[in-house]
Design an enzyme around this catalytic site. Structure first.
Site, short mmCIF file in Angstrom:
data_model
loop_
_atom_site.label_atom_id
_atom_site.label_comp_id
_atom_site.label_asym_id
_atom_site.label_seq_id
_atom_site.Cartn_x
_atom_site.Cartn_y
_atom_site.Cartn_z
N ASP A 194 -5.62 -15.38 -10.70
CA ASP A 194 -6.28 -15.16 -11.99
C ASP A 194 -5.30 -14.68 -13.05
O ASP A 194 -4.14 -14.41 -12.76
CB ASP A 194 -7.42 -14.14 -11.82
CG ASP A 194 -6.92 -12.72 -11.59
OD1 ASP A 194 -5.87 -12.54 -10.93
OD2 ASP A 194 -7.56 -11.78 -12.09
N GLU A 197 -3.19 -11.78 -12.32
CA GLU A 197 -2.18 -12.01 -11.28
C GLU A 197 -2.50 -11.27 -9.98
O GLU A 197 -1.62 -10.81 -9.28
CB GLU A 197 -0.78 -11.57 -11.78
CG GLU A 197 -0.52 -11.91 -13.22
CD GLU A 197 0.92 -11.69 -13.66
OE1 GLU A 197 1.29 -10.53 -13.87
OE2 GLU A 197 1.67 -12.68 -13.78
#
Ligand code: NOJ
Ligand code: NOJ
Length: 452
Positions: A194, A197
Site C-alpha cells: 500500500d 509501504e
C-alpha cells in the site's frame, strides 16, 4: 520581576510549551494561511533538484537519518509535481520543472530494478534502491502516468511534437506514459504494498489511482492515434470499477482500505485509513467513490471521530481562537490510521490538510449545483455529520475545512516548517523535516479554497 507577572509567565510557559511555541497570535487567520502558502511553495521548490542530485529529483525530505528520506519516491514525486503544475502560474518555469521530472523519471523507468515499474524509490545517483523494502508499490506508476498525462495535455496546443513524445503507440512501450500504462493495465490485479509501504494486498487507494490512470490513459491513447490501446485501457478500467464494491462493508458502514491481505503488518483491525479520503480526489463529483459519495463521507466522519479520541492535542480546540479571535476552532488532527505505530503513531500534516481539501471540494461541488444543500439518504451519515457540520451547505463545509487547515498551520514551525508528523501530545513537528508532500498537500488544499 513582580511575583504575579513571574507567576503568569511561568504559567503560560507551562501551558503553551507543550502545545506549540511558534503560534504568532498577532497574525490574523487569513494572513496566516497566505503566509503559510508562500512558505510551503518556497520550501517545496528547495526540495526539487537539491544540491548533489540530478535535475528533476524530488527529495521526499532532506532528512538523511531517523528517518533517511533522501530518496526520490515515485509516489511522492508524482503527487508533488502534479500539484506544482496546477499551482505554478509561470508557464516557462512550470514547463522546465516538468521537463526535468519527465526526463529523470524516464531514466528511472529504464533502470535495472527488482519489481519493474512498481519499484518505490530511487537514489540521488539515479539508481533504484535495492535494499529490503515493501515492493512492488503499484500506485507509483499510476500516479506518475497521471502527472505525465496532465503535462502532455498542457503541451498539446503549444508544442504538439513534444506532447507526442510523451505517449507513443509503439510496443514494447518505449515512451514515458505508455510504459506506465502498459504496466498498470497488466499488473493491477496482482497484490502489492500500500501507499504506506506496510501492507501487502488489494488497496482502495491504489485501485482508485490505477482506475484513474487507465481512464485518462484511454483518452490520451485515442487522441494520440492509438485506438486499440485505448480500448484495452478502457476495458481494464471497467474491470477495476466493477470490483470496487468489494471495499464497501455494509456491516461496518465504511470503506475498507485493504482487502485480500496476503502479507505485511496486521495491526489495522479497524480497516479505517485516511488514504481513502485522499483517493476520493481521483474521482469526479457524483461519480462513485468521489468525495461526495455517501460511503466516502461516512468513512470521513468515522475517521474524524476516531482520531479525535486518539490524540490528546485534539482536546483543546480553542487554543488559537482564545489568543486571536480571527482564528477558527482547530479541527481534529488526522493521522494515517488509528493503529499506526510508526514514530509512535502521530498525526500527519499532509493528512490534516487533505481533510481540509475534502471539505473545500465538497463546498465547491455544492456551489455548483442548484440544490445548495445535501440531503443525506443514510441515517447514520445524517447523525454523525451533525457532530461536525452545522448545516449541510457550502459555508459549513468551508468552515470545517478552515478548521483542519488551522490545525495544520498551528503545528508548523515559526517559519512555516512542516515535517511529516506532529506530536500527538506536545504538537511539535516530528519525524522527517520539510516533507515535500506536506507542503504539496497544503498548497493543494489552498488551491481548492481559492475556488470558493
Ligand atoms: C518506512 C515506511 O516509509 C513507513 O510508511 C512505514 O510505516 C515504516 N517503514 C514502518 O514499516
Ligand atoms: C512514508 C509514507 O508512508 C510513504 O507514503 C511515503 O512515500 C514515504 N514516507 C516518503 O515520504
Amino acid at each position: 520581576m513582580p511575583f504575579v507577572i513571574k507567576f503568569l509567565s511561568v504559567l503560560s510557559f507551562f501551558i503553551f510549551s507543550h502545545l506549540s511555541f511558534s503560534f504568532d497570535q498577532s497574525v490574523d487567520f487569513e494572513t496566516a494561511i497566505k503566509r503559510q502558502e508562500n512558505y510551503s511553495y518556497a520550501y517545496l521548490k528547495k526540495n526539487i533538484s537539491p544540491p548533489g542530485t540530478q535535475p528533476g529529483f524530488v527529495v521526499a525530505s532532506p532528512s538523511t537519518r531517523d528517518p533517511d528520506y533522501f530518496f526520490h519516491w515515485v509516489r511522492d514525486a508524482a503527487l508533488v509535481m502534479d500539484v506544482l503544475q496546477a499551482y505554478e502560474k509561470n508557464q516557462i518555469k512550470r514547463d522546465q520543472y516538468l521537463q526535468n521530472y519527465v526526463k529523470l523519471e524516464s531514466s528511472h523507468q529504464k533502470k535495472n530494478k527488482l519489481t519493474d515499474q512498481g519499484e518505490p524509490k530511487f537514489l540521488k545517483n539515479g539508481e533504484a534502491f535495492f535494499g529490503p523494502w515493501g515492493r512492488p508499490q503499484n500506485d507509483g506508476p499510476a500516479l506518475r502516468a497521471l502527472t505525465n498525462i496532465h503535462f502532455a495535455k498542457s503541451l498539446y496546443d503549444r508544442n504538439r511534437a513534444a506532447a507526442e513524445q510523451l505517449y507513443r503507440p509503439e510496443l514494447p512501450a518505449n515512451s514515458p506514459i505508455k510504459i506506465d500504462l502498459e504496466y498498470v493495465s497488466h499488473q493491477w490485479a496482482n497484490p502489492d504494498f500500500d501507499l504506506w509501504e506496510e501492507v501487502k494486498g488489494t488497496h482502495f487507494f491504489t485501485r482508485i489511482v490505477q482506475l484513474k490512470s487507465l481512464k485518462e490513459g484511454a483518452m490520451i491513447a485515442k487522441k494520440w492515434g492509438d485506438p486499440e490501446a485505448a480500448k484495452w485501457y478502457a476495458t481494464q478500467q471497467n474491470k477495476i470499477l466493477e470490483q470496487m464494491i468489494q471495499f464497501w462493508s455494509e456491516d461496518q458502514k465504511q470503506v475498507f482500505s485493504t482487502i485480500k491481505q496476503v502479507g505485511g503488518r496486521t495491526e489495522k483491525v479497524s480497516h479505517l485509513d485516511a488514504s481513502i479520503i485522499l483517493a476520493s480526489f481521483f474521482r469526479e463529483p457524483k461519480e462513485s467513490w468521489s468525495f461526495n459519495d455517501e460511503r466516502i463521507m461516512l468513512t470521513f466522519f468515522k475517521l474524524i471521530d476516531v482520531f479525535k479520541k486518539l490524540y490528546p492535542i485534539n482536546k483543546d480546540s480553542l487554543v488559537a481562537q482564545k489568543l486571536n479571535p480571527t482564528w477558527p476552532e482547530l479541527g481534529v488532527a488526522i493521522g494515517r490510521y488509528p493503529e499506526d505505530v510508526y514514530f509512535g503513531g502521530q498525526p500527519w500534516y499532509l493528512l490534516t490538510s487533505t481533510f481540509a481539501e475534502f471539505c473545500y471540494r465538497n463546498a465547491n461541488a455544492l456551489n455548483k449545483t442548484s440544490q445548495r444543500t445535501i440531503n443525506f439518504k443514510d441515517s447514520n451519515l445524517k447523525l454523525i455529520s451533525q457532530k461536525y457540520l452545522k448545516d449541510l451547505n457550502a459555508p459549513s463545509w468551508k468552515k470545517l475545512g478552515d478548521e483542519f487547515l488551522a490545525r495544520s498551520i498551528f503545528h508548523a514551525g515559526a517559519a512555516g516548517e512542516m515535517a511529516e508528523q506532529f506530536d500527538k501530545e506536545s504538537g511539535s513537528p516530528l519525524s522527517a523535516v520539510h516533507l515535500s508532500w506536506s507542503y504539496a498537500a497544503y498548497l493543494s488544499a489552498m488551491n481548492w479554497r481559492k475556488k470558493l
